[in-house]
Design a protein around this motif. Structure first.
Motif, mmCIF file in Angstrom:
data_model
loop_
_atom_site.group_PDB
_atom_site.id
_atom_site.type_symbol
_atom_site.label_atom_id
_atom_site.label_comp_id
_atom_site.label_asym_id
_atom_site.label_seq_id
_atom_site.Cartn_x
_atom_site.Cartn_y
_atom_site.Cartn_z
ATOM 1 N N HIS A 16 0.825 -1.675 0.437
ATOM 2 C CA HIS A 16 0.008 0.238 -0.510
ATOM 3 C C HIS A 16 1.340 1.177 -0.285
ATOM 4 O O HIS A 16 1.888 0.610 -0.013
ATOM 5 N N GLU A 74 2.564 -1.256 4.511
ATOM 6 C CA GLU A 74 2.752 0.545 4.187
ATOM 7 C C GLU A 74 3.277 1.583 3.976
ATOM 8 O O GLU A 74 4.222 1.463 4.899
ATOM 9 N N CYS A 86 -4.457 2.644 -4.932
ATOM 10 C CA CYS A 86 -2.929 2.053 -4.036
ATOM 11 C C CYS A 86 -2.503 1.413 -4.903
ATOM 12 O O CYS A 86 -3.331 0.283 -4.398
HETATM 13 ZN ZN LIG Z 1 -3.872 1.046 0.439
#
Ligand SMILES: [Zn+2]
Length: 493
Positions: free
Chosen positions: A350, A410, A467
């Motif tokens: 992400h 992330e 994303c």
């Molecule tokens: Zn994401």
């Protein structure tokens, strides 16, 4: 032939040294050292392998030649630039020289292998990744035959392990023959560790084969199987099935005789059984998955594992757990997670859609009322934070099915451009973290297919979102390749 998953059990409870990850591979960029002669304009780099690209050859002698004016190969004197020629390949089978302009060729030599050469190459492009295959001069052999039990079906099967990668097409009912009191019996065969040939995408080689014969077989014959180079095994192996040993033979219980069954007994049992067990951390193969054996295992009476497929059975306390990455330099745990229902076999990327440190992002997930979290956050500065322990499913990818089996990460961006760029420091940290996750969780290879079937997935595959942004999506193939190089550099048994 029924094909089973290549993630079928590979080796039951074989131990690894928990080797540290090798340092980052040197970037192949022009280096301005101060040579007596011309400055380097590029480099000649690559690796040596046998049969399949993950099977790197360590300890080969790599000698660099340049082409002189008469067109003859001459060994390059690397001393003037502070380099060595020849070099000995490392665990990743790698060699590398920074070189001035010219034409270059690498000769690879190793005992028991035919000498091999790379093509002539012009190093000025600065980015070489020459793969040199070696061919063994020795004939392949059957290295081991072991009996295993499928923990789902509770059926016994037999694994034959060869000393080299074998041509899968030569493994069939003519070369692997079971008999039951002299009468041929049926058998399903699957390659346990099949991999595409280093030279062709259409040829598969494997070293281990799982055999599922019908019940009551008494003898196994292995003959005429050929290796990746077409070389046959020299003899016919005839094996009485009742003599095949089980894969794991642990001595259990109070091994050290101190009157109590404790973690120390487990360590001794493992060490005695496999002969390889450092006092610190070690890895254990568990149904083909490499589990992490914690050094601080706090015995509780039974072996614990992340799933119900444990093949190690012991009455001693031994905590088998994958743990979390030691690369995380900041930890702030949120309780926004669920228990996993699947073993970890994917990594999902992400982007933060913003510029943050790992700590910023991790703290945000802890504080926000939004139902979001991630296993790890990576900052624009390469920092890594743990937000949800690996043993739990984080709430990240809009897909329960994916996140139940994935470690989610992330990534910070390093600006607000349309490409959603991430910094080189973040990318390097990501590759390190992915390699570590794969090693501890028994993910043998990170595969990016561009869709949700691969083991490297991205948010966009599960919901209508940008994303993790165009830049990271373009980088996925590279990320997987870099991670796999590091995995290939690890010992496999
Ligand atoms: Zn994401």
């Amino acid at each position: 032939m029924k094909k089973r998953s290549i993630l079928m059990p590979i080796l039951l409870a074989a131990l690894l040294w928990s080797a540290a990850l090798p340092g980052g591979r040197p970037l192949c960029l022009p280096t301005l050292f101060a040579p007596a002669e011309a400055a380097a304009v590029g480099c000649v780099s690559g690796f040596v392998y046998e049969a399949v690209r993950s099977n790197r050859i360590e300890g080969a002698t790599a000698t660099l030649y340049y082409e002189d004016k008469a067109g003859k190969p001459v060994v390059w004197d690397a001393g003037a630039s502070g380099q060595q020629n020849p070099q000995t390949t490392d665990r990743a089978g790698a060699f590398r020289w920074d070189v001035p302009a010219g034409k270059w060729r690498v000769e690879i030599a190793k005992e028991h292998y035919e000498k091999a050469y790379s093509d002539w190459t012009d190093a000025a492009s600065g980015r070489q990744n020459i793969a040199v295959p070696l061919v063994s001069v020795a004939a392949p052999e059957v290295a081991d035959v072991i009996k295993k039990r499928d923990s789902y079906t509770q059926e016994d099967y037999i694994t034959v392990i060869f000393s080299q990668y074998m041509d899968r097409d030569t493994i069939n009912e003519d070369t692997i023959v079971f008999t039951k009191s002299g009468v041929p019996a049926d058998c399903e065969i699957s390659a346990a560790d099949g991999e595409v040939s280093g030279a062709s995408d259409y040829v598969y080689y494997a070293r281990s084969f799982d055999l599922f014969p019908e019940k009551g077989v008494t003898e196994l014959t292995v003959k005429n199987v050929r290796n990746y180079a077409g070389t046959k095994i020299e003899k016919t192996y005839r094996i009485f099935t009742e003599t095949i040993r089980p894969a794991v033979a642990f001595t259990l219980g109070d091994v050290d005789g101190d009157g109590a069954v404790a973690p120390a007994d487990a360590r001794l049992a493992l060490r005695a059984s496999v002969g390889l067990f450092p006092d610190g951390d070690a890895s254990v193969f568990r149904n083909g998955a490499r589990a992490f054996l914690a050094a601080d295992c706090d015995g509780s009476g039974t072996i614990e594992s992340g799933d119900a497929r444990t093949i190690l059975r012991a009455s001693v306390g031994l905590a088998l757990r994958a743990g979390n990455s030691p690369l995380a330099d900041y930890v702030n745990l949120t309780d926004k997670h669920d228990d996993r229902t699947h073993r970890i076999d994917k990594i999902t990327l992400h982007h933060m859609d913003g510029v943050m440190t790992a700590q910023d992002c991790c703290d945000y997930f802890c504080e926000t009322k939004r139902q979001v979290s991630a296993n790890y956050c990576i900052g624009y500065d390469g920092s890594i934070a743990l937000n949800v322990e690996e043993q739990y499913r984080a709430w990240t990818s809009s897909s329960e099915a994916n996140d139940m089996r994935a470690i989610t990460i992330e990534m910070s961006n390093d600006g607000w451009d349309d490409d959603r760029h991430v910094s080189d420091a973040s990318l390097a940290a990501l590759i390190d973290l992915c390699a570590d996750i794969c090693l501890r969780n028994g993910i043998d290879k990170l595969v990016y297919t561009g869709d949700a079937y691969g083991s490297l997935t991205v948010h966009k595959m599960f919901i209508d979102t940008d994303c993790p942004g165009p830049y990271l999506i373009r980088k996925c193939g590279y990320i997987a390749a870099e991670v796999n190089k590091r995995l290939a550099a690890q010992p496999t048994q």
